[in-house]
Design an enzyme around this catalytic site. Sequence first.
Site, mmCIF file in Angstrom:
data_model
loop_
_atom_site.group_PDB
_atom_site.id
_atom_site.type_symbol
_atom_site.label_atom_id
_atom_site.label_comp_id
_atom_site.label_asym_id
_atom_site.label_seq_id
_atom_site.Cartn_x
_atom_site.Cartn_y
_atom_site.Cartn_z
ATOM 1 N N GLN A 98 1.301 -0.960 -0.024
ATOM 2 C CA GLN A 98 0.248 -0.208 0.287
ATOM 3 C C GLN A 98 0.409 0.802 -0.006
ATOM 4 O OE1 GLN A 98 -3.275 0.443 3.394
ATOM 5 N NE2 GLN A 98 -3.574 1.920 2.681
ATOM 6 N N HIS A 104 -8.756 2.512 -1.379
ATOM 7 C CA HIS A 104 -9.080 2.226 -3.325
ATOM 8 C C HIS A 104 -8.696 0.461 -3.199
ATOM 9 C CE1 HIS A 104 -4.350 2.457 -2.324
ATOM 10 N NE2 HIS A 104 -4.468 2.135 -3.523
HETATM 11 P P1 5GP Z 1 -1.070 0.345 -3.706
HETATM 12 O O1 5GP Z 1 -0.316 1.323 -3.895
HETATM 13 O O2 5GP Z 1 -1.659 2.555 -2.467
HETATM 14 O O3 5GP Z 1 -2.250 -0.038 -3.483
HETATM 15 O O4 5GP Z 1 -1.758 1.860 -5.134
HETATM 16 C C1 5GP Z 1 -1.901 2.936 -5.418
HETATM 17 C C2 5GP Z 1 -2.034 3.261 -6.203
HETATM 18 O O5 5GP Z 1 -1.991 4.684 -6.999
HETATM 19 C C3 5GP Z 1 -0.611 2.510 -7.406
HETATM 20 O O6 5GP Z 1 -0.665 1.606 -8.728
HETATM 21 C C4 5GP Z 1 -0.538 4.101 -8.213
HETATM 22 O O7 5GP Z 1 0.119 3.561 -9.317
HETATM 23 C C5 5GP Z 1 -1.571 4.605 -8.250
HETATM 24 N N1 5GP Z 1 -1.289 5.980 -8.277
HETATM 25 C C6 5GP Z 1 -0.256 6.744 -7.400
HETATM 26 N N2 5GP Z 1 -0.031 8.222 -7.490
HETATM 27 C C7 5GP Z 1 -1.253 8.468 -8.539
HETATM 28 C C8 5GP Z 1 -2.139 9.553 -9.306
HETATM 29 O O8 5GP Z 1 -1.661 10.714 -9.139
HETATM 30 N N3 5GP Z 1 -3.104 9.304 -9.979
HETATM 31 C C9 5GP Z 1 -3.113 8.140 -10.189
HETATM 32 N N4 5GP Z 1 -4.836 8.513 -11.350
HETATM 33 N N5 5GP Z 1 -2.896 6.626 -9.944
HETATM 34 C C10 5GP Z 1 -2.067 7.196 -9.262
#
Ligand code: 5GP
Length: 118
Positions: A98, A104
């Site tokens: 994360q 999300h």
């Molecule tokens: P996590 O790593 O927290 O499970 O997922 C976060 C996701 O958010 C990642 O896949 C990353 O690519 C995406 N992400 C991070 N910053 C942004 C942004 O500014 N815009 C969009 N559309 N996605 C983002």
Amino acid sequence: MTQADCIFCRIIAGELPSRMVHQDEVCVAFHDINPQAPVHILVVPREHVASLDEATFERRELLGHLLLTAARVANAEGLTRKSSGYRTVINTGAGVGQSVFHLHLHVLGGRPMSWPPG
Ligand code: 5GP
Ligand code: ZN
């Protein structure tokens, strides 16, 4: 509650650009900026909840809404159980990947995937 330093709160508020595919009163969905599959969409509640660990029993309707929206968004992208399928992922904690601490749900599809995930 909106958090000024949260990237997803800022996207929801329209302060940062995104490629939105779905918006309703409870959540939004937009394309991931760094896609890990041909389809990679994030389903994000409007309410700032840091992670699944902060999603209390009182938020059960919200959680159901996110899951149903994930299926709807996947179907709208042409992904169904009977076609190539899709994967839904919630990372909870930095140790499992994360990186944005606003709950999300990832919707990934359009390529074969192995199990277990890395
Ligand atoms: P996590 O790593 O927290 O499970 O997922 C976060 C996701 O958010 C990642 O896949 C990353 O690519 C995406 N992400 C991070 N910053 C942004 C942004 O500014 N815009 C969009 N559309 N996605 C983002
Ligand atoms: Zn937030």
